[in-house]
Design a protein around this motif. Structure first.
Motif, PDB file in Angstrom:
ATOM      1  N   PHE A  65       0.770  -1.238   0.000  1.00  0.00           N
ATOM      2  CA  PHE A  65       0.000   0.000   0.000  1.00  0.00           C
ATOM      3  C   PHE A  65       0.799   1.284   0.000  1.00  0.00           C
TER       4      PHE A  65
ATOM      5  N   ILE B  55       5.184   8.322   2.411  1.00  0.00           N
ATOM      6  CA  ILE B  55       4.674   8.893   3.649  1.00  0.00           C
ATOM      7  C   ILE B  55       4.326   7.836   4.682  1.00  0.00           C
TER       8      ILE B  55
ATOM      9  N   GLN C 210       4.050   3.332  11.224  1.00  0.00           N
ATOM     10  CA  GLN C 210       2.676   3.214  10.740  1.00  0.00           C
ATOM     11  C   GLN C 210       2.381   1.764  10.334  1.00  0.00           C
TER      12      GLN C 210
ATOM     13  N   THR D 267       1.995  -0.292  13.350  1.00  0.00           N
ATOM     14  CA  THR D 267       0.709  -0.051  14.001  1.00  0.00           C
ATOM     15  C   THR D 267      -0.390  -0.860  13.321  1.00  0.00           C
ATOM     16  N   VAL D 268      -0.375  -0.827  12.003  1.00  0.00           N
ATOM     17  CA  VAL D 268      -1.413  -1.562  11.264  1.00  0.00           C
ATOM     18  C   VAL D 268      -1.310  -3.051  11.579  1.00  0.00           C
TER      19      VAL D 268
ATOM     20  N   GLU E  35      -2.392  -3.935  15.045  1.00  0.00           N
ATOM     21  CA  GLU E  35      -3.850  -3.884  15.112  1.00  0.00           C
ATOM     22  C   GLU E  35      -4.443  -5.239  14.712  1.00  0.00           C
TER      23      GLU E  35
ATOM     24  N   LEU F 269      -5.507  -9.362   4.540  1.00  0.00           N
ATOM     25  CA  LEU F 269      -5.309  -8.753   5.849  1.00  0.00           C
ATOM     26  C   LEU F 269      -6.584  -8.759   6.692  1.00  0.00           C
TER      27      LEU F 269
ATOM     28  N   ASN G 283      -8.686  -0.581   5.236  1.00  0.00           N
ATOM     29  CA  ASN G 283      -7.806  -1.743   5.170  1.00  0.00           C
ATOM     30  C   ASN G 283      -7.085  -1.727   3.825  1.00  0.00           C
TER      31      ASN G 283
ATOM     32  N   GLN H 239      -7.382   6.704  15.549  1.00  0.00           N
ATOM     33  CA  GLN H 239      -6.854   5.356  15.290  1.00  0.00           C
ATOM     34  C   GLN H 239      -5.718   5.449  14.285  1.00  0.00           C
ATOM     35  N   PRO H 240      -4.483   5.541  14.756  1.00  0.00           N
ATOM     36  CA  PRO H 240      -3.365   5.727  13.817  1.00  0.00           C
ATOM     37  C   PRO H 240      -3.306   4.660  12.722  1.00  0.00           C
ATOM     38  N   ALA H 241      -3.828   3.456  12.997  1.00  0.00           N
ATOM     39  CA  ALA H 241      -3.778   2.402  11.978  1.00  0.00           C
ATOM     40  C   ALA H 241      -4.663   2.731  10.773  1.00  0.00           C
ATOM     41  N   LEU H 242      -5.643   3.644  10.972  1.00  0.00           N
ATOM     42  CA  LEU H 242      -6.527   3.997   9.862  1.00  0.00           C
ATOM     43  C   LEU H 242      -5.937   5.084   8.983  1.00  0.00           C
ATOM     44  N   ASP H 243      -4.962   5.791   9.519  1.00  0.00           N
ATOM     45  CA  ASP H 243      -4.431   6.957   8.813  1.00  0.00           C
ATOM     46  C   ASP H 243      -3.426   6.498   7.765  1.00  0.00           C
ATOM     47  N   ILE H 244      -3.909   5.748   6.757  1.00  0.00           N
ATOM     48  CA  ILE H 244      -2.977   5.096   5.836  1.00  0.00           C
ATOM     49  C   ILE H 244      -2.314   6.077   4.885  1.00  0.00           C
ATOM     50  N   TYR H 245      -2.753   7.318   4.843  1.00  0.00           N
ATOM     51  CA  TYR H 245      -2.040   8.307   4.039  1.00  0.00           C
ATOM     52  C   TYR H 245      -1.229   9.245   4.927  1.00  0.00           C
ATOM     53  N   ALA H 246      -1.131   8.892   6.214  1.00  0.00           N
ATOM     54  CA  ALA H 246      -0.330   9.642   7.188  1.00  0.00           C
ATOM     55  C   ALA H 246      -0.652  11.136   7.148  1.00  0.00           C
TER      56      ALA H 246
ATOM     57  N   ALA I 249     -10.237  -0.457  12.733  1.00  0.00           N
ATOM     58  CA  ALA I 249      -9.178  -0.847  11.786  1.00  0.00           C
ATOM     59  C   ALA I 249      -9.366  -2.263  11.276  1.00  0.00           C
TER      60      ALA I 249
END
Lengths: 332, 571
Positions: free
Chosen positions: A41, A47, A52, A55-56, A59, A92, B74, B148-155, B209
């Motif tokens: 991804f 970025i 990050q 973290t994913v 989770e 995932l 996701n 939820q930092p895990a959702l911020d996939i574009y940072a 997430a």
């Protein structure tokens, strides 16, 4: 009895060793789940930071920073208790059991049935052509199938597709396990669709697998037929059919049995190429995909299944030999 | 077989482009005209109302069975939810240099310093379950990514400097630490807006997430009718906010594991919309039916990446890199290596014709990079101390199974042999390749990144010093280890510059591509796209590039789907 106990002990030890290897080998492969996720991804993205990604993954229940020994102990526990976790690869978040559950029946159905069929057919043809050595069947069938068994799966599959599945007179589907428009269920239309979609991949496996069984069975048969007890049986005037199957066949069959057990075990891993070419959503393809995306939980569960299947089949084969072969009993 | 994997990976990558909206066709400060996207795309997509009906089947190799999860946060599955079910605030068209089309926001306005932006949220939009959509949903979505930092996939909150998202009436304001225009592409185009009334309760709220979101409720043109590992079946959203749309009532999205079956289904017309590499496409696909069409718009570069780090004595020398750039016959690489599907790239790093207005042809010609120059390459090598008694030996890493890359490298090897460079090709398994590429363990690498709505996005990834790392550490995207403060300064100015200045800045940046030769673009990577016009019309075409046409481009797929219609349904 000691023979059986020893086999059982061996089974447990092998299982543990295999499970340990299953844990460490994927972790020694190049790459990591973080890297695979990063590729997926953020290939163009600069970025998404490693934090990050972690973290994913965290989770979804994977902590890459955790002590390896601790991970190993947790892994052993999870494997034994059946808590196989969720995929951290291309699916995932999907529970591993769900993934395997959706693919297993198709692989078992397709590869399982064809493997058994190939073995049964091959053994039968081998027995007959060995019995009638130099006869009409022996002159034609084994050479033909030995040639077909030397053909690559992939090529045979593509040949079948171009003969039967494309062009103006396509009679069989070239992909998927059933018609996309149908909802799975126990009705005539769906079952017919499944069967139709299975013909080409099944034929591919059958044609490339049967030759090996024919050849080994025929050759075993020929050496067995030269044994004294077969000559004795003939002299006693026992019917040919009984000698063929009950005397010679039974013994000639034994060396083939362990080979069969192994091949049954490997049914679980499917035949990756066939599933690839026919877009058949089975376990073989899942294996490939899990390896590419460094999906530890899925890989571990799949490896466990293969290991278990092979070991159990070999164990059953040992028991069968114990029953069929008096020599195994006296040794023990 | 593995070349396919690359396409699958690239597919996902293209969906996850880096940052920002560029100076589009329209002035940036003014946003876009309000109204229906249909009016903005009417330049060719759809000129009137069509009767509803028909089915579209997509054959696009995802390389996996469908997990039947539609959680747009996701990263593994958002390609089947975005554009179909969920929509962004604004659509940014990469093929029209970042031109914007209003979606859930009818308009947007930047502050003078471009550190805050106000979106006007569209009235009268309903979620597919009938509930009204509002500015609250937008604010909820962005704040969810903060919580939820895990959702911020574009940072956005961690990298782009987003500091707050607030609503007042139908206006939503996003505030940033600094000029944030380069992130417009992400927050306006790629973030899917989710419904607060669904996401604030139950499992969605407790584990946003990892929630599977099996029956997604969105504002998009379609809803998920059924999903099996084999196939996702979408049905037209009866509540859709664009009047009369979508025309196509059903979309089937079968899960293809490999290219072969997908290619067969495309050639036979069983599937109408494809997004993959088909070898020998004219014979295998085009000739099978007059209605079979294809179009491969270029969007980024495939390049030979030299290791610029001083620890590599050869490739860190400018003369060597220049020699490489002069020696390679890019037209030949394109024709032989890529069967002509990928056009030849150029040394400025600007992809043409997609980004023609940023392309400085004169600079390229002046530097002599417009055609191969064997003599010059030989001279440069000599000046760098290499000769026939001391030949330059280089190795290039590539990914095993990428057959087109292998063919390209075979051509490059021949080109380089002609000037006295011995090139050895190392085919590596994907993960080993990545490891070496990321940590800088190579002389040369054959590599490709994804682009963005202007050349800025790709060039920034490749050349910005913050995207690199010391040898041994993983670099983000600047794998060549190029670092030049002057170039960094140009990138930094881009964010707050006006559109004309941005064009100038990119020309200046590409002049450094010529001067320093930090990497050597060889061919231009393209969007793979096949379409069948037997029953379905309204496709994006070269004359009407209203969206990136491959089905794996999100949210572009949503633009395509709302413009398609069935000819047989019109009778």
């Amino acid at each position: 009895m000691r023979y059986l106990l020893r086999r059982l002990g061996f089974f447990v030890l092998t299982l543990w060793a295999a499970m340990t290897l299953n844990f460490f080998i994927p972790r020694m492969m190049p790459g990591s789940p973080e890297q695979a996720l990063r590729d997926r991804f953020s290939k163009g993205g600069n970025i998404v930071s490693p934090e990050q990604l972690r973290t994913v993954l965290a989770e979804f229940g994977f902590d890459p920073g955790k002590n390896l020994l601790l991970q190993y102990i947790e892994y052993l526990k999870a494997m034994v208790t059946g808590h196989w976790g969720v995929s951290i690869g291309s699916s995932l978040g999907v529970p591993v059991t769900t993934l395997i559950g959706s693919a297993l029946p198709w692989t078992l159905g397709l590869v399982g049935i064809t493997t058994v069929l190939a073995f049964a057919l091959g053994t039968l043809i081998g027995t007959i052509s060995g019995w009638r050595r130099g006869g009409l069947i022996d002159g034609i069938v084994p050479p033909v199938f030995i040639v077909t068994s030397a053909l690559p799966y992939f090529w045979v599959a593509l040949l079948f597709i171009s003969l039967f599945a494309i062009g103006d007179h396509a009679i069989l589907p070239n992909d998927f396990n059933y018609d996309q428009g149908l909802t799975p269920g126990f009705n005539g239309e769906f079952i017919l669709s499944v069967l139709k979609h299975g013909i080409l991949p099944a034929a591919t496996i059958l044609i490339t697998a049967v030759g090996g069984w024919i050849l080994t069975m025929r050759n075993n048969m020929i050496t067995t037929l030269a044994e004294d007890y077969v000559r004795m049986a003939r002299a006693k005037g026992i019917p040919n059919r009984r000698i063929m199957f009950g005397y010679a066949g039974r013994n000639a069959f034994l060396p083939n049995l362990s080979g069969f057990a192994m091949s049954l075990g490997f049914v679980i891993s499917g035949t990756i190429l066939v599933e690839y070419v026919f877009n058949y959503p089975g376990l073989g393809y899942m294996f490939y995909n899990a390896t590419v995306s460094t999906d530890y939980p899925l890989l571990q569960a799949l490896f466990l299944l293969v290991t278990l299947a092979v070991l159990i089949c070999v164990l059953l084969c040992d028991f069968a030999v114990f029953l069929l072969d008096p020599r195994a009993r006296t040794k023990g | 077989m593995r070349g396919i994997t690359r396409i699958a990976v690239a597919a996902i990558a293209v969906g996850a482009l880096t940052a920002g909206c560029g100076g589009g066709d329209k002035p940036i400060g003014s946003g876009a005209s309000s109204g229906n996207p249909s009016s903005s795309t009417s330049s060719g997509g759809s000129t009137g109302q069509y009767k509803k009906g028909g089915t579209v089947t997509i054959a696009n190799v995802g390389g996996q069975t469908w997990p039947c999860q539609f959680n747009p946060f996701n990263p593994s599955v958002n390609g089947v939810a975005g554009g179909f079910v969920y929509e962004p605030l604004t659509f940014v068209n990469v093929l029209k240099a970042g031109a914007t089309t209003p979606m859930l926001a009818t308009d947007f306005a930047w502050s003078p310093k471009k550190d805050s932006i106000v979106f006007t949220i569209r009235d009268g939009v309903k979620w597919s379950d009938g509930q009204p959509f509002s500015a609250d949903d937008v604010v909820y979505t962005f704040n969810l990514m903060k919580a939820q930092p895990a959702l911020d996939i574009y940072a956005l909150w961690t990298g782009a400097g987003l500091t707050s998202v607030t609503a007042a009436g139908n206006k939503v304001t996003l505030k940033f630490k600094g000029a944030a225009e380069p992130y417009f592409f992400n927050f306006a185009n790629q973030v899917d807006i989710v419904p607060k009334h669904i996401w604030s309760t139950g499992e969605a709220a407790s584990k946003p997430a990892t929630w599977a979101d099996p029956k997604p409720v969105g504002t998009g043109p379609y809803t998920v009718e059924s999903c099996t590992p084999n196939n996702i079946s979408y049905a037209a959203n009866a509540n859709y906010w664009q009047p009369g749309k979508p025309y196509i009532q059903k979309v089937q999205y079968p899960a293809y594991l490999d290219n072969n079956p997908a290619n067969l289904d495309l050639a036979s017309g069983k599937a109408q919309w494809g997004g993959q590499y088909i070898p020998n496409i004219d014979k295998f696909y085009k000739s099978k039916a007059p209605e079979n069409n294809y179009w491969f718009p270029p969007t980024a570069n495939v390049a030979l990446v030299p290791n610029n780090d001083p620890s590599r004595p050869a490739t860190s020398k400018l003369a060597v890199r220049q020699a490489l750039a002069y020696a390679i016959d890019r037209e030949q690489v394109s024709k032989i290596g890529e069967s002509g599907y990928q056009p030849a790239a150029n040394q400025t790093g600007v992809v043409t014709p997609t980004f023609d207005k940023y392309f400085d042809k004169d600079a390229l010609t002046t530097a002599g990079y417009d055609k191969p120059n064997v003599e010059k390459a030989k001279q440069l090598l000599q000046s760098a101390g290499y000769s026939s008694s001391n030949p330059l030996k280089l190795s290039v890493i590539t990914v095993t199974g990428y057959t087109d890359w292998d063919a390209s490298l075979a051509v490059i090897k021949q080109n380089l042999a002609a000037v006295g460079i011995e090139l050895s090709v190392q085919d590596l398994q994907q993960q080993s390749y990545n490891q070496k590429l990321y940590t800088g363990d190579y002389d040369l690498a054959y590599s490709s990144l994804s682009g963005g709505p202007t050349p800025y996005y790709e060039l920034r990834q490749l050349l910005y010093s913050k995207n690199t790392a010391p040898i041994g550490k993983q670099a983000n995207s600047n794998y060549s280890r190029y670092s030049n403060p002057e170039v960094d300064k140009l990138f930094d100015q881009y964010a707050s510059a006006d559109p004309d200045t941005q064009v100038k800045l990119i020309k200046q940046i590409s002049s450094f591509m010529i001067k320093d030769v930090p990497l050597i673009p060889t061919t231009e990577s393209v969007d793979w796209y096949q379409y069948n016009t037997k029953d379905i019309e309204g496709w994006p075409t070269q004359d009407n590039p209203y969206a990136q046409p491959a089905p794996y481009n999100i949210p572009d797929a949503g633009q395509v789907l709302t413009n398609l219609y069935s000819k047989s349904a019109q009778k």
